[in-house]
Design a protein around this motif. Structure first.
Motif, short mmCIF file in Angstrom:
data_model
loop_
_atom_site.label_atom_id
_atom_site.label_comp_id
_atom_site.label_asym_id
_atom_site.label_seq_id
_atom_site.Cartn_x
_atom_site.Cartn_y
_atom_site.Cartn_z
N CYS A 6 -24.38 11.32 -21.02
CA CYS A 6 -25.19 12.07 -19.95
C CYS A 6 -25.30 12.91 -20.87
CB CYS A 6 -25.39 11.79 -18.81
SG CYS A 6 -25.76 10.15 -18.12
N THR A 8 -27.69 17.45 -21.53
CA THR A 8 -29.01 17.76 -20.88
C THR A 8 -29.74 18.19 -21.87
OG1 THR A 8 -27.81 20.32 -21.42
CG2 THR A 8 -27.90 19.18 -19.09
N SER A 9 -30.92 18.16 -21.88
CA SER A 9 -32.15 18.52 -23.11
C SER A 9 -33.94 18.91 -22.13
CB SER A 9 -32.52 17.19 -23.99
OG SER A 9 -33.39 16.83 -23.27
N GLY A 12 -35.24 16.81 -20.09
CA GLY A 12 -34.09 16.30 -18.94
C GLY A 12 -33.34 15.57 -19.19
N LEU A 13 -32.56 14.52 -18.68
CA LEU A 13 -31.22 13.75 -18.85
C LEU A 13 -31.77 12.95 -19.92
CD1 LEU A 13 -28.38 15.38 -18.21
CD2 LEU A 13 -28.66 12.84 -16.26
N THR A 60 -33.10 19.96 -28.14
CA THR A 60 -31.62 20.22 -27.77
C THR A 60 -31.83 22.14 -27.37
OG1 THR A 60 -30.12 19.36 -28.61
CG2 THR A 60 -31.36 18.25 -26.55
N GLY A 80 -27.93 19.36 -26.03
CA GLY A 80 -27.77 20.41 -24.63
C GLY A 80 -25.77 20.27 -24.43
N GLU A 81 -25.52 20.28 -23.08
CA GLU A 81 -24.46 20.12 -22.36
C GLU A 81 -24.58 18.44 -22.00
OE1 GLU A 81 -21.70 22.62 -19.02
OE2 GLU A 81 -23.79 22.97 -19.36
N THR A 83 -22.58 16.73 -19.90
CA THR A 83 -22.71 16.81 -18.59
C THR A 83 -21.87 15.24 -17.63
OG1 THR A 83 -24.14 14.99 -17.85
CG2 THR A 83 -24.40 17.91 -18.02
N ASP A 113 -30.06 11.19 -9.32
CA ASP A 113 -30.48 12.81 -10.13
C ASP A 113 -31.90 12.83 -10.77
OD1 ASP A 113 -27.81 13.75 -9.38
OD2 ASP A 113 -27.21 12.95 -11.36
#
Length: 132
Positions: A6, A8-9, A12-13, A60, A80-81, A83, A113
């Motif tokens: 998973c 981030t963007s 959302g996830l 992202t 993104g990150e 997670t 979440d």
């Protein structure tokens, strides 16, 4: 369903199957292509001896880069990150969004979440063919 990586963007996830993720590296290592670069290709990455194309198609923020292997094709994806890794329950994958918004999405997953969009790794790999 197998485990998912998973990340981030702005949407959302997002997630990809762990089976296609070969690693996670810092996005700063991407070398931009000279203009005009193919649409959706951010540049190249040299994690070893080979140069891998890097896709930027998910909008992202680009903190991490996922190294992917799909159907014999190796490439990077700006993410993104990263997670966590999540193992969904059997039958937990819901349908993808309708229309163009779902073109890269294989399905949705409801978690504590919120909703995770599961990215279609084969649709990503097909973007490499369109970029060349």
């Amino acid at each position: 369903m197998s485990a998912l990586v998973c990340f981030t963007s702005p949407h959302g996830l997002l997630a990809l199957p762990v089976a296609v993720v070969r690693g996670v590296v810092d996005h700063l290592d991407v070398v931009p292509l000279p203009a005009p670069a193919p649409v959706g290709v951010a540049g190249l990455l040299r994690p070893g001896r080979e140069a891998l194309p890097v896709l930027d198609v998910l909008g992202t923020d680009g903190r991490h880069l996922l190294l992917l292997s799909v159907g014999g094709r190796r490439f990077g994806l700006i993410a993104g990150e990263v997670t966590h890794v999540q193992k969904p329950a059997a039958g937990a994958l819901g349908p993808s969004p309708a229309g163009p918004a779902g073109a890269l999405i294989a399905g949705t997953l409801r978690t504590a979440d919120g909703t995770v969009l599961v990215v279609d790794e084969h649709a990503l790999a097909a973007r490499l063919d369109r970029a060349s």
